[in-house]
Design a protein around this motif. Structure first.
Motif, mmCIF file in Angstrom:
data_model
loop_
_atom_site.group_PDB
_atom_site.id
_atom_site.type_symbol
_atom_site.label_atom_id
_atom_site.label_comp_id
_atom_site.label_asym_id
_atom_site.label_seq_id
_atom_site.Cartn_x
_atom_site.Cartn_y
_atom_site.Cartn_z
ATOM 1 N N GLU A 46 -37.627 -24.730 5.463
ATOM 2 C CA GLU A 46 -38.573 -24.548 6.675
ATOM 3 C C GLU A 46 -39.378 -23.197 6.195
ATOM 4 O O GLU A 46 -40.608 -23.106 6.779
ATOM 5 C CB GLU A 46 -37.956 -24.063 7.912
ATOM 6 C CG GLU A 46 -37.479 -25.808 8.695
ATOM 7 C CD GLU A 46 -36.862 -25.408 9.926
ATOM 8 O OE1 GLU A 46 -36.832 -26.242 10.697
ATOM 9 O OE2 GLU A 46 -36.357 -24.335 10.214
ATOM 10 N N SER A 47 -39.044 -22.409 5.290
ATOM 11 C CA SER A 47 -39.686 -21.409 4.938
ATOM 12 C C SER A 47 -40.503 -21.292 3.762
ATOM 13 O O SER A 47 -40.285 -22.593 2.985
ATOM 14 C CB SER A 47 -38.750 -20.110 4.699
ATOM 15 O OG SER A 47 -37.933 -20.202 3.571
ATOM 16 N N PRO A 48 -41.675 -20.610 3.349
ATOM 17 C CA PRO A 48 -42.255 -20.790 2.297
ATOM 18 C C PRO A 48 -41.490 -20.460 0.920
ATOM 19 O O PRO A 48 -40.659 -19.912 0.728
ATOM 20 C CB PRO A 48 -43.211 -19.402 2.326
ATOM 21 C CG PRO A 48 -43.341 -19.152 3.727
ATOM 22 C CD PRO A 48 -42.039 -19.498 4.282
ATOM 23 N N ASN B 28 -43.483 -29.825 1.344
ATOM 24 C CA ASN B 28 -44.419 -29.415 2.357
ATOM 25 C C ASN B 28 -44.472 -27.795 2.410
ATOM 26 O O ASN B 28 -45.712 -27.087 2.372
ATOM 27 C CB ASN B 28 -44.326 -29.787 3.899
ATOM 28 C CG ASN B 28 -44.962 -31.270 4.182
ATOM 29 O OD1 ASN B 28 -45.130 -31.909 3.301
ATOM 30 N ND2 ASN B 28 -44.206 -31.763 5.206
ATOM 31 N N ASN B 29 -43.399 -27.085 1.960
ATOM 32 C CA ASN B 29 -43.523 -25.802 2.076
ATOM 33 C C ASN B 29 -43.428 -24.821 0.492
ATOM 34 O O ASN B 29 -43.208 -23.930 0.504
ATOM 35 C CB ASN B 29 -42.322 -25.182 2.922
ATOM 36 C CG ASN B 29 -42.343 -25.336 4.226
ATOM 37 O OD1 ASN B 29 -43.422 -24.943 4.833
ATOM 38 N ND2 ASN B 29 -41.568 -26.180 4.970
ATOM 39 N N GLY B 30 -43.800 -25.831 -0.454
ATOM 40 C CA GLY B 30 -43.837 -25.273 -1.738
ATOM 41 C C GLY B 30 -42.632 -25.040 -2.707
ATOM 42 O O GLY B 30 -42.762 -24.098 -3.381
ATOM 43 N N TRP B 31 -41.509 -25.535 -2.183
ATOM 44 C CA TRP B 31 -40.288 -25.411 -3.015
ATOM 45 C C TRP B 31 -40.306 -26.305 -4.306
ATOM 46 O O TRP B 31 -40.979 -27.357 -4.544
ATOM 47 C CB TRP B 31 -38.981 -25.780 -2.209
ATOM 48 C CG TRP B 31 -38.704 -24.754 -1.187
ATOM 49 C CD1 TRP B 31 -39.206 -24.888 0.090
ATOM 50 C CD2 TRP B 31 -37.905 -23.756 -1.309
ATOM 51 N NE1 TRP B 31 -38.830 -23.835 0.897
ATOM 52 C CE2 TRP B 31 -37.913 -23.079 -0.037
ATOM 53 C CE3 TRP B 31 -37.195 -23.254 -2.361
ATOM 54 C CZ2 TRP B 31 -37.287 -21.959 0.010
ATOM 55 C CZ3 TRP B 31 -36.362 -22.013 -2.022
ATOM 56 C CH2 TRP B 31 -36.600 -21.286 -0.801
ATOM 57 N N GLY C 106 -36.471 -40.034 -3.981
ATOM 58 C CA GLY C 106 -37.149 -40.120 -5.496
ATOM 59 C C GLY C 106 -38.446 -40.231 -5.852
ATOM 60 O O GLY C 106 -39.091 -40.406 -6.540
ATOM 61 N N THR C 107 -39.040 -40.644 -4.423
ATOM 62 C CA THR C 107 -40.617 -40.707 -4.679
ATOM 63 C C THR C 107 -41.295 -39.449 -4.104
ATOM 64 O O THR C 107 -42.592 -39.358 -4.205
ATOM 65 C CB THR C 107 -40.775 -41.546 -3.263
ATOM 66 O OG1 THR C 107 -40.773 -41.235 -2.281
ATOM 67 C CG2 THR C 107 -40.399 -43.139 -3.556
ATOM 68 N N MET C 108 -40.516 -38.207 -4.040
ATOM 69 C CA MET C 108 -41.215 -37.157 -3.354
ATOM 70 C C MET C 108 -41.220 -36.118 -4.666
ATOM 71 O O MET C 108 -40.454 -36.212 -5.505
ATOM 72 C CB MET C 108 -40.183 -36.377 -2.401
ATOM 73 C CG MET C 108 -40.172 -37.053 -1.162
ATOM 74 S SD MET C 108 -39.044 -36.068 0.098
ATOM 75 C CE MET C 108 -38.633 -37.545 1.002
ATOM 76 N N ASP C 109 -42.522 -35.243 -4.717
ATOM 77 C CA ASP C 109 -42.614 -34.153 -5.771
ATOM 78 C C ASP C 109 -41.977 -32.928 -5.649
ATOM 79 O O ASP C 109 -42.289 -32.005 -5.168
ATOM 80 C CB ASP C 109 -44.266 -33.925 -5.916
ATOM 81 C CG ASP C 109 -44.632 -33.089 -6.755
ATOM 82 O OD1 ASP C 109 -43.824 -33.018 -7.964
ATOM 83 O OD2 ASP C 109 -45.582 -32.338 -6.893
ATOM 84 N N LEU C 110 -40.564 -33.269 -5.826
ATOM 85 C CA LEU C 110 -39.437 -32.014 -5.602
ATOM 86 C C LEU C 110 -38.515 -32.581 -6.617
ATOM 87 O O LEU C 110 -37.925 -33.674 -6.607
ATOM 88 C CB LEU C 110 -39.088 -31.985 -4.088
ATOM 89 C CG LEU C 110 -37.891 -31.235 -3.845
ATOM 90 C CD1 LEU C 110 -38.790 -29.808 -3.675
ATOM 91 C CD2 LEU C 110 -37.302 -31.586 -2.496
ATOM 92 N N GLY C 111 -37.742 -31.473 -7.302
ATOM 93 C CA GLY C 111 -36.760 -31.688 -8.190
ATOM 94 C C GLY C 111 -35.384 -31.478 -7.187
ATOM 95 O O GLY C 111 -35.349 -30.624 -6.375
ATOM 96 N N VAL C 112 -34.715 -32.434 -7.428
ATOM 97 C CA VAL C 112 -33.362 -32.663 -6.464
ATOM 98 C C VAL C 112 -32.192 -33.174 -7.283
ATOM 99 O O VAL C 112 -32.352 -34.146 -7.953
ATOM 100 C CB VAL C 112 -33.553 -33.527 -5.291
ATOM 101 C CG1 VAL C 112 -32.162 -33.430 -4.721
ATOM 102 C CG2 VAL C 112 -34.745 -33.197 -4.452
#
Length: 159
Positions: free
Chosen positions: A53-55, A84-87, A103-109
């Protein structure tokens, strides 16, 4: 920024530590890296939510979940917070759920596995301390890089 861990290892021999291969990639972003922020939790994802939730400011959240395979520490709602928070990414020494949506999100997991059960929420855990798993210590403020070839850690930025 293009991240290729094999090239980073070659160019920085002796200055990087390589995490034991154990993770599967679930996020839409297959290569990612950034400054390490850490959490140490066990089957409780309350602190994961607060962190995401934090930047993020391009950082990578490294979650030491004790390697538990009994519940998920990250799901699609938390992954959306990360986007949304730029991670840049989340590395979970434990499980995630909602892998199809993630798998559709622009986030490395990265995580050990998936599990459909959500975690408890008691707010128990620690933030911003050195955590160790996979033969490597992840220290807040150091750097982590990940791609299809693996995960590496360095004390200084390699890019």
């Amino acid at each position: 920024m293009t991240i290729q861990t094999a090239d980073l290892c070659d160019a920085n021999e002796g200055r990087v530590r390589i995490v034991t291969p154990m993770f599967r990639s679930y996020g839409g972003r297959k290569a990612f890296g950034g400054v390490i922020t850490t959490l140490k939790v066990f089957e409780d994802n309350s602190l994961v939510r607060s962190a995401l939730e934090s930047p993020g400011e391009g950082r990578v959240l490294v979650v030491d979940g004790g390697g538990s395979l009994r519940c998920a520490l990250v799901g699609d709602q938390l992954a959306v917070l990360g986007v949304n928070n730029g991670w840049a990414g989340v590395i979970v020494y434990g499980c995630i759920r909602d892998s199809k949506a993630i798998g559709t999100m622009d986030l490395g997991v990265l995580a050990l596995a998936t599990h459909p059960l959500k975690s408890i929420k008691k707010g128990v855990g620690d933030r911003d301390l050195a955590v160790s798993f996979g033969g490597v210590t992840f220290t807040p403020g150091h750097f982590v890089y990940a791609d299809e070839d693996g995960v590496i850690v360095a004390e200084q930025a390699l890019m």
